[in-house]
Design a protein around this motif. Structure first.
Motif, PDB file in Angstrom:
ATOM      1  N   TYR A 273      31.018  25.683  29.537  1.00  0.00           N
ATOM      2  CA  TYR A 273      32.386  25.898  29.082  1.00  0.00           C
ATOM      3  C   TYR A 273      32.800  27.298  29.516  1.00  0.00           C
ATOM      4  N   ILE A 274      33.752  27.377  30.439  1.00  0.00           N
ATOM      5  CA  ILE A 274      34.180  28.658  30.992  1.00  0.00           C
ATOM      6  C   ILE A 274      35.631  28.885  30.566  1.00  0.00           C
ATOM      7  N   ALA A 275      35.841  29.876  29.726  1.00  0.00           N
ATOM      8  CA  ALA A 275      37.174  30.075  29.154  1.00  0.00           C
ATOM      9  C   ALA A 275      37.693  31.484  29.387  1.00  0.00           C
ATOM     10  N   HIS A 276      38.970  31.558  29.687  1.00  0.00           N
ATOM     11  CA  HIS A 276      39.678  32.843  29.757  1.00  0.00           C
ATOM     12  C   HIS A 276      40.545  32.906  28.501  1.00  0.00           C
ATOM     13  N   TYR A 277      40.109  33.715  27.550  1.00  0.00           N
ATOM     14  CA  TYR A 277      40.860  33.903  26.311  1.00  0.00           C
ATOM     15  C   TYR A 277      41.903  34.995  26.518  1.00  0.00           C
ATOM     16  N   SER A 278      42.834  35.081  25.587  1.00  0.00           N
ATOM     17  CA  SER A 278      43.875  36.132  25.561  1.00  0.00           C
ATOM     18  C   SER A 278      44.729  36.146  26.825  1.00  0.00           C
ATOM     19  N   MET A 279      45.094  34.973  27.310  1.00  0.00           N
ATOM     20  CA  MET A 279      45.977  34.908  28.479  1.00  0.00           C
ATOM     21  C   MET A 279      47.295  35.630  28.227  1.00  0.00           C
ATOM     22  N   ASN A 280      47.736  35.641  26.974  1.00  0.00           N
ATOM     23  CA  ASN A 280      48.997  36.321  26.653  1.00  0.00           C
ATOM     24  C   ASN A 280      48.924  37.824  26.919  1.00  0.00           C
ATOM     25  N   LEU A 281      47.712  38.363  26.985  1.00  0.00           N
ATOM     26  CA  LEU A 281      47.512  39.788  27.251  1.00  0.00           C
ATOM     27  C   LEU A 281      46.802  40.025  28.575  1.00  0.00           C
ATOM     28  N   SER A 282      46.670  38.998  29.382  1.00  0.00           N
ATOM     29  CA  SER A 282      45.898  39.126  30.616  1.00  0.00           C
ATOM     30  C   SER A 282      46.602  40.029  31.623  1.00  0.00           C
ATOM     31  N   THR A 283      45.802  40.522  32.555  1.00  0.00           N
ATOM     32  CA  THR A 283      46.313  41.376  33.623  1.00  0.00           C
ATOM     33  C   THR A 283      45.892  40.759  34.953  1.00  0.00           C
ATOM     34  N   ASP A 284      46.407  41.284  36.043  1.00  0.00           N
ATOM     35  CA  ASP A 284      45.965  40.820  37.352  1.00  0.00           C
ATOM     36  C   ASP A 284      44.449  40.960  37.478  1.00  0.00           C
ATOM     37  N   GLU A 285      43.919  42.045  36.940  1.00  0.00           N
ATOM     38  CA  GLU A 285      42.479  42.304  37.025  1.00  0.00           C
ATOM     39  C   GLU A 285      41.674  41.269  36.247  1.00  0.00           C
ATOM     40  N   THR A 286      42.068  40.966  35.001  1.00  0.00           N
ATOM     41  CA  THR A 286      41.308  40.001  34.207  1.00  0.00           C
ATOM     42  C   THR A 286      41.414  38.595  34.803  1.00  0.00           C
ATOM     43  N   ARG A 287      42.568  38.256  35.332  1.00  0.00           N
ATOM     44  CA  ARG A 287      42.736  36.934  35.953  1.00  0.00           C
ATOM     45  C   ARG A 287      41.922  36.838  37.242  1.00  0.00           C
ATOM     46  N   THR A 288      41.917  37.894  38.031  1.00  0.00           N
ATOM     47  CA  THR A 288      41.148  37.907  39.278  1.00  0.00           C
ATOM     48  C   THR A 288      39.657  37.762  38.986  1.00  0.00           C
ATOM     49  N   ARG A 289      39.182  38.478  37.959  1.00  0.00           N
ATOM     50  CA  ARG A 289      37.764  38.377  37.565  1.00  0.00           C
ATOM     51  C   ARG A 289      37.422  36.951  37.127  1.00  0.00           C
ATOM     52  N   PHE A 290      38.343  36.327  36.392  1.00  0.00           N
ATOM     53  CA  PHE A 290      38.081  34.976  35.913  1.00  0.00           C
ATOM     54  C   PHE A 290      38.049  33.976  37.070  1.00  0.00           C
ATOM     55  N   VAL A 291      38.971  34.099  38.012  1.00  0.00           N
ATOM     56  CA  VAL A 291      38.965  33.213  39.186  1.00  0.00           C
ATOM     57  C   VAL A 291      37.652  33.374  39.948  1.00  0.00           C
ATOM     58  N   ALA A 292      37.185  34.609  40.097  1.00  0.00           N
ATOM     59  CA  ALA A 292      35.920  34.862  40.793  1.00  0.00           C
ATOM     60  C   ALA A 292      34.752  34.213  40.042  1.00  0.00           C
ATOM     61  N   LYS A 293      34.780  34.266  38.726  1.00  0.00           N
ATOM     62  CA  LYS A 293      33.730  33.642  37.915  1.00  0.00           C
ATOM     63  C   LYS A 293      33.732  32.125  38.110  1.00  0.00           C
ATOM     64  N   VAL A 294      34.912  31.524  38.106  1.00  0.00           N
ATOM     65  CA  VAL A 294      35.035  30.079  38.314  1.00  0.00           C
ATOM     66  C   VAL A 294      34.571  29.714  39.729  1.00  0.00           C
ATOM     67  N   ALA A 295      34.994  30.487  40.720  1.00  0.00           N
ATOM     68  CA  ALA A 295      34.595  30.214  42.113  1.00  0.00           C
ATOM     69  C   ALA A 295      33.069  30.269  42.252  1.00  0.00           C
ATOM     70  N   ALA A 296      32.447  31.262  41.659  1.00  0.00           N
ATOM     71  CA  ALA A 296      30.990  31.393  41.742  1.00  0.00           C
ATOM     72  C   ALA A 296      30.298  30.210  41.068  1.00  0.00           C
ATOM     73  N   ARG A 297      30.861  29.765  39.955  1.00  0.00           N
ATOM     74  CA  ARG A 297      30.276  28.613  39.231  1.00  0.00           C
ATOM     75  C   ARG A 297      30.380  27.339  40.080  1.00  0.00           C
ATOM     76  N   MET A 298      31.506  27.166  40.763  1.00  0.00           N
ATOM     77  CA  MET A 298      31.680  25.978  41.610  1.00  0.00           C
ATOM     78  C   MET A 298      30.788  26.071  42.854  1.00  0.00           C
ATOM     79  N   ASP A 299      30.624  27.276  43.397  1.00  0.00           N
ATOM     80  CA  ASP A 299      29.743  27.462  44.566  1.00  0.00           C
ATOM     81  C   ASP A 299      28.300  27.090  44.215  1.00  0.00           C
ATOM     82  N   ALA A 300      27.909  27.348  42.965  1.00  0.00           N
ATOM     83  CA  ALA A 300      26.528  27.092  42.518  1.00  0.00           C
ATOM     84  C   ALA A 300      26.368  25.699  41.917  1.00  0.00           C
ATOM     85  N   PHE A 301      27.382  24.901  41.961  1.00  0.00           N
ATOM     86  CA  PHE A 301      27.387  23.590  41.321  1.00  0.00           C
ATOM     87  C   PHE A 301      26.240  22.741  41.826  1.00  0.00           C
TER      88      PHE A 301
END
Length: 193
Positions: free
Chosen positions: A165-193
């Motif tokens: 379960y991979i979740a990005h909490y506090s989207m209402n307060l997210s920044t470009d940096e937090t969103r970019t980090r989350f996309v990278a985390k999801v990409a890495a998880r899919m690469d390792a699938f």
């Protein structure tokens, strides 16, 4: 692996849409066969009809209104859910998918009134989601979507199957940096699938 991606967001320019594209692109690049099920784009009707409820316990067959979705689910080795959490639950279209497709004879059997999970073709489940509020706020009410994935889906799939379960909490307060980090985390998880 044959991976069924269930995507549930109505806006093609949303952050969730970007996550969905990342999921599909990375899984495909890793050599998986991806069945990309965009529930909104496909016009999936989440409403369980009166007739469907009355025949809920009947033997499944080609006449089922969701027969094509049942076939897709049963062909899959893995399931990736891509959705936002709204009002601390699944979007209605995704909840409706579970109501109309995860049926007796598909995801479970009723034996002497007891449920026996039977979706054993699914060996892996990954949920990728976003919350407007904080993890703390979600925890205060028990974080139902997390529990549904980590407990209910885990109990439905092949025993010992992997559930993440991979979740990005506090989207209402997210920044470009937090969103970019989350996309990278999801990409890495899919690469390792």
């Amino acid at each position: 692996m044959n991976v069924l991606v269930l995507y549930a967001h109505p806006v093609e320019t949303s952050f969730n849409a970007g996550l969905h594209r990342t999921i599909v692109e990375r899984l495909t690049a890793a050599g998986h066969a991806v069945d990309d099920c965009d529930l909104y784009a496909e016009g999936f009707d989440p409403r369980l009809t009166r007739a469907e409820r009355l025949s809920y316990h009947d033997q499944r067959g080609a006449g089922d209104p969701t027969a094509a979705y049942i076939e897709r689910l049963l062909r899959a080795d893995a399931l990736v859910l891509s959705f936002p959490v709204w009002n601390f639950g699944y979007p209605a279209i995704l909840k409706g998918f579970f109501d109309r497709v995860f049926l007796p004879g598909v995801s479970f059997k009723l034996v002497d009134g007891k449920v026996q999970p039977s979706l054993h073709n699914i060996r892996k489940v990954v949920a990728v989601t976003t919350y407007g509020g904080s993890r703390f706020r979600a925890m205060l009410i028990g974080d139902p979507p997390r529990k549904l994935v980590k407990r209910v889906l885990r109990a439905t799939i092949k025993p010992g199957g992997s559930v993440s379960y991979i979740a990005h909490y506090s989207m209402n307060l997210s920044t470009d940096e937090t969103r970019t980090r989350f996309v990278a985390k999801v990409a890495a998880r899919m690469d390792a699938f």
